[in-house]
Scaffold this active site. Sequence first.
Site, PDB file in Angstrom:
ATOM      1  CG  ASP A 279       3.087  -4.611   9.021  1.00  0.00           C
ATOM      2  OD1 ASP A 279       3.066  -3.583   8.578  1.00  0.00           O
ATOM      3  OD2 ASP A 279       3.150  -5.751   8.444  1.00  0.00           O
ATOM      4  CD  GLU A 321       0.031  -0.719   8.132  1.00  0.00           C
ATOM      5  OE1 GLU A 321       0.053  -0.190   6.947  1.00  0.00           O
ATOM      6  OE2 GLU A 321       0.273  -1.659   8.342  1.00  0.00           O
TER       7      GLU A 321
HETATM    8  C1  GLC Z   1       2.575  -2.489   5.951  1.00  0.00           C
HETATM    9  C2  GLC Z   1       3.802  -2.061   6.010  1.00  0.00           C
HETATM   10  C3  GLC Z   1       4.380  -2.081   4.572  1.00  0.00           C
HETATM   11  C4  GLC Z   1       4.474  -3.730   4.019  1.00  0.00           C
HETATM   12  C5  GLC Z   1       3.067  -4.202   4.482  1.00  0.00           C
HETATM   13  C6  GLC Z   1       3.221  -5.962   4.503  1.00  0.00           C
HETATM   14  O1  GLC Z   1       1.569  -2.104   5.472  1.00  0.00           O
HETATM   15  O2  GLC Z   1       3.729  -0.485   6.222  1.00  0.00           O
HETATM   16  O3  GLC Z   1       5.525  -1.401   4.222  1.00  0.00           O
HETATM   17  O4  GLC Z   1       4.713  -3.822   2.652  1.00  0.00           O
HETATM   18  O5  GLC Z   1       2.689  -4.041   5.842  1.00  0.00           O
HETATM   19  O6  GLC Z   1       4.065  -6.219   5.713  1.00  0.00           O
END
Ligand code: GLC
Length: 643
Positions: A279, A321
Amino acid sequence: MNQSAAHKWLGGKRLSNPRLSDLEPLFEKRLAANFTLLDQLFQELYPGRENDFSSLLERLASLFRARPRELQLQDLQRLGAGNWYQEGKWVGMQLYVDRFSASLSGLEARLPYLEDLGINFLHLMPLTRRPKGPNDGGYAVNSYTEIDPRYGKTEDFLQLTERFREKGICLMLDFVVNHTSDEFSWAEKARQGDPKYQAYYYTYPDRTIPDLFEAHLPEIFPETAPGNFSYIPEMDRWVMTVFNTYQWDLNYSNPEVFLEMLGNLAALANQGVDVVRFDALAFLWKKIGTSSQNLPEAHKLIALFRLCLQVVAPGVIILAEAIVAPLEIVKYFGEGRLEGNECELAYNATLMACLWDAIATKKTSLLYKSLLSLPPKPPEGSWINYIRCHDDIGLGFDDNHIRQLGWDPGAHRRFLLDYYCQRLGWSPAKGAIFMFNPLTGDGRITGSAASLLGLEKALETGQADALDTAVRKIVLMHGIILASEGIPLIYAGDELAALNDYSYLKDADKADDSRWINRPYHDWKAVASLKKGKGPGAQVFGQIRSLIGLRRQLPVLGAAGKTHLHLTGNDHLLLFERRSETDGVMVIANFDAEVQVVNASWLARLGYLAEGGYHNLTDHSRGKVQSGLLEVPPYALMWLQLH
Ligand code: GLC
């Protein structure tokens, strides 16, 4: 330490777990194979910290020992099978367990639904303990391993992962690697004044360093969490909080943080997770004077995690991500000496954003420009193709591409926000704006796929042609990701044409985060009436289910087929071909409300028309070409097979 030093170090240490003793030589082999780069990267990130490197080696040995035998054997199988994640069989769905099936055991009971639809890859949203109040949907973690009681017990989770293995379902879970919640044990200790744990985060006694950072840091949640630092009165210090104020950024310039987080990563892998979604990984390294995103050190750190997994759990892969600029995304597959040593998967955020651009403009020009300018990904990397996820839709285009089309980037983005966020009376879309920044005019879009594609408004007005158009657009968008190279990932509910969920507005902990509009509860009543239903939900479900089935029957849509993008000169159409030596599928998508045409002799020359006619696999329709032209109806999706 060099490679032979690694052997010497290993010499004295034997594995103690008798169940793993026959696998013991593997550890040595894997460590030796990865040692040189591991050592290099560690020294580059943490110069002079030899003792920490020794601790890392010790830790790797103990993490290897802790991996359950069943998973060790699966690792071996996967290593033998090559890039298992590139097999064409995977079709994914993303879901919040509480919103889909209430609990983990409830999810087990719902597996037949997913199997019937053809889903065998699941991204379950965060499952571990989190603060009671606002917690960013679980992305503020109180623990990396303990299941939050709302979902069930740890045993339920382990039972579920076992069940997934039996059924051949691939499980993806988040590793919230950039930050913990402010209730995490390290944050608690930091708050109580423990300097060891204050050094796990970026904490400062006054605003001097925070202000230096702020000069170049953008804001991620400008409406609800402006700035990147929060003052914590209990410790009388400022802590870096790039996302929400209750999410504290981990300080990876401290090697102890890396070592601890490696333990958390391995624990996740050892619970039976197959794909770990890293993430917010673009944010992992911070440096004053930069945006602290996509820094070279972040790439080295990710590679370090990857190499360690290679030693202790090589069957587990990483998804990046990284919802960042098109040229930056592909770097997360690893480049140069890091090629093949970073992430196996990355979100195809460029395709996603450009598909929404094509819907709003009815033109595919920006889509083509963006895709054609993407640097090629390394062969071992794969895309996750999606039309939307639990987050907002960001307008992540390259401004130069917009300019090259003769459009003004600011005006173009404004148009897209207006089109999707109910600021244009004629637009069929019904979305909401997320994190609008009045100073820059920037904002992002939220909404369920069906509502953004016009279904909600069409149901309100009851116009049959608007309903039909919305259904066509939903199928068109899904048909593109289902024919694209990589793993398609559907957001749960979109297969039923779920509309926006406005219930979040009544929940004080969620009301200021419009992403909850696109995280609807699964509508099991709608599922129950699918068989008799003729409504838009049933139509969409039937078509998506049949496209998934087709994808499985056509290996060329999986790993076997390479992708060729075709420019036809018609800027309402997207044409791409998936081609192997023996097979091929031509995908044709019309983003316009009018019939568009393709030169039939060109298609025939390539082998996609026979006896002057076509056979569209997506709806089994057959037709003749007229005047040398193949007619593509409004918002039609065609998959033509090579004869
Ligand atoms: C990523 C997740 C999102 C979250 C962010 C902070 O972008 O997809 O939902 O708010 O990380 O953890």
